[in-house]
Design an enzyme around this catalytic site. Structure first.
Site, PDB file in Angstrom:
ATOM      1  N   GLY A  25      -0.338  -9.634   5.971  1.00  0.00           N
ATOM      2  CA  GLY A  25      -0.532 -10.001   4.573  1.00  0.00           C
ATOM      3  C   GLY A  25      -1.919  -9.779   4.008  1.00  0.00           C
ATOM      4  O   GLY A  25      -2.327 -10.456   3.064  1.00  0.00           O
ATOM      5  N   HIS A  58       1.276   2.509   0.563  1.00  0.00           N
ATOM      6  CA  HIS A  58       1.461   3.232   1.821  1.00  0.00           C
ATOM      7  C   HIS A  58       0.104   3.767   2.287  1.00  0.00           C
ATOM      8  O   HIS A  58      -0.654   4.310   1.473  1.00  0.00           O
ATOM      9  CB  HIS A  58       2.472   4.379   1.632  1.00  0.00           C
ATOM     10  CG  HIS A  58       2.720   5.142   2.886  1.00  0.00           C
ATOM     11  ND1 HIS A  58       3.546   4.674   3.885  1.00  0.00           N
ATOM     12  CD2 HIS A  58       2.205   6.304   3.331  1.00  0.00           C
ATOM     13  CE1 HIS A  58       3.528   5.545   4.901  1.00  0.00           C
ATOM     14  NE2 HIS A  58       2.734   6.540   4.588  1.00  0.00           N
ATOM     15  N   LEU A  86      14.662  -1.405   1.116  1.00  0.00           N
ATOM     16  CA  LEU A  86      15.384  -2.242   0.146  1.00  0.00           C
ATOM     17  C   LEU A  86      16.793  -1.680  -0.104  1.00  0.00           C
ATOM     18  O   LEU A  86      16.994  -0.465  -0.070  1.00  0.00           O
ATOM     19  CB  LEU A  86      14.618  -2.282  -1.168  1.00  0.00           C
ATOM     20  CG  LEU A  86      13.294  -3.052  -1.167  1.00  0.00           C
ATOM     21  CD1 LEU A  86      12.671  -3.016  -2.556  1.00  0.00           C
ATOM     22  CD2 LEU A  86      13.501  -4.492  -0.719  1.00  0.00           C
ATOM     23  N   ASP A 132       9.367   5.887   0.795  1.00  0.00           N
ATOM     24  CA  ASP A 132       8.082   6.478   0.371  1.00  0.00           C
ATOM     25  C   ASP A 132       8.288   7.722  -0.491  1.00  0.00           C
ATOM     26  O   ASP A 132       7.512   8.672  -0.417  1.00  0.00           O
ATOM     27  CB  ASP A 132       7.242   6.856   1.601  1.00  0.00           C
ATOM     28  CG  ASP A 132       6.907   5.649   2.464  1.00  0.00           C
ATOM     29  OD1 ASP A 132       6.760   5.823   3.683  1.00  0.00           O
ATOM     30  OD2 ASP A 132       6.829   4.533   1.914  1.00  0.00           O
ATOM     31  N   ASN A 156      -2.854  -7.228   2.305  1.00  0.00           N
ATOM     32  CA  ASN A 156      -2.685  -6.712   0.932  1.00  0.00           C
ATOM     33  C   ASN A 156      -2.327  -7.848  -0.013  1.00  0.00           C
ATOM     34  O   ASN A 156      -2.789  -7.913  -1.149  1.00  0.00           O
ATOM     35  CB  ASN A 156      -1.605  -5.622   0.898  1.00  0.00           C
ATOM     36  CG  ASN A 156      -2.169  -4.274   1.332  1.00  0.00           C
ATOM     37  OD1 ASN A 156      -2.940  -3.665   0.609  1.00  0.00           O
ATOM     38  ND2 ASN A 156      -1.830  -3.842   2.512  1.00  0.00           N
TER      39      ASN A 156
HETATM   40  C1  GRF Z   1      -0.732  -1.959   6.968  1.00  0.00           C
HETATM   41  O1  GRF Z   1      -0.528  -0.931   7.921  1.00  0.00           O
HETATM   42  C2  GRF Z   1      -0.743  -1.352   5.622  1.00  0.00           C
HETATM   43  O2  GRF Z   1      -1.236  -0.049   5.706  1.00  0.00           O
HETATM   44  C3  GRF Z   1       0.701  -1.293   5.238  1.00  0.00           C
HETATM   45  O3  GRF Z   1       1.323  -2.374   5.916  1.00  0.00           O
HETATM   46  C4  GRF Z   1       0.496  -2.802   7.014  1.00  0.00           C
HETATM   47  C5  GRF Z   1       0.181  -4.267   6.958  1.00  0.00           C
HETATM   48  O4  GRF Z   1      -0.339  -4.594   5.722  1.00  0.00           O
HETATM   49  N1  GRF Z   1       0.814  -1.411   3.808  1.00  0.00           N
HETATM   50  P1  GRF Z   1      -0.689  -6.156   5.400  1.00  0.00           P
HETATM   51  O5  GRF Z   1      -1.992  -6.442   6.100  1.00  0.00           O
HETATM   52  O6  GRF Z   1       0.456  -6.995   5.989  1.00  0.00           O
HETATM   53  O7  GRF Z   1      -0.801  -6.243   3.920  1.00  0.00           O
END
Ligand code: GRF
Length: 190
Positions: A11, A100, A84, A141, A13
């Site tokens: 998490g 991505h 999804l 993607d 992001n």
């Molecule tokens: C990471 O590899 C990121 O590149 C992709 O998902 C993975 C985990 O992301 N989007 P997060 O730290 O759980 O947001």
């Protein structure tokens, strides 16, 4: 604008969106719910700490139900490791975005996720990589690109080194991409 964030893992992001929403960089965003495909995902703790409603939903029908209950207008996939269902895509056409960790269309789609992406970029001898925010459609993607940002591959980079450098960029462009979608600059009015 109410946003639901779908997660599966650490998490980081999500955390970037939480920090930017709280910090005034995303004033137009309210993270209404965080939905995880996995029990115990650390992303759930991040949400709870921020006072955001959470749910664990393993089946796509459950995910759709949680999304409808959340009242979310936009869905952000942030480290979400599931595909999804077409029903969800249909319900939220052009209002689902994903982050991505590569310069799509390179190193994306089935099989390229997590550290595999960065390992492949290094093994291919690429001089640069990056991150992409794109709309989510029925493919993996494959949706229209919203924003992309390049990152250099340095000599001697391990996949972990590159992953960390790309992840920083992911955190930046996810918020920018969300703003663009909300402002309708990227066809949010579709
Ligand atoms: C990471 O590899 C990121 O590149 C992709 O998902 C993975 C985990 O992301 N989007 P997060 O730290 O759980 O947001």
């Amino acid at each position: 604008t109410k946003v639901a964030v779908l997660v599966s893992g650490g998490g980081t992001n999500l955390q970037a969106l939480i920090d930017k929403t709280a910090g005034g960089e995303l004033p137009q965003v309210e993270i209404a719910k965080v939905i995880s495909s996995k029990d115990g995902a650390f992303a759930l703790e991040r949400a709870e700490k921020a006072g955001i409603a959470t749910a664990v939903a393993k089946e796509q029908a459950e995910v759709l139900d949680e999304l409808k209950k959340s009242g979310a207008e936009i869905i952000v996939l942030a480290g979400y490791m599931r595909v999804l269902s077409p029903e969800i895509i249909e319900n939220y056409r052009n209002r689902i975005i994903n982050i991505h960790p590569s310069l799509i269309p390179k190193y994306c789609g089935k099989g390229f996720y997590g550290i595999r992406v960065h390992k492949a970029v290094i093994e291919a001898g690429e001089k640069e990589s990056g991150a992409t925010v794109h709309y989510v459609d029925e493919g993996v993607d494959t949706g229209e690109i919203i924003i992309q940002k390049k990152v250099p591959v340095m000599k001697g980079d391990t996949p972990e080194d590159l992953a960390a450098r790309v992840l920083e960029t992911e955190h930046k462009i996810l918020a920018e991409g969300l703003k663009l979608v909300i402002d309708g600059l990227k066809g949010g009015k579709k």
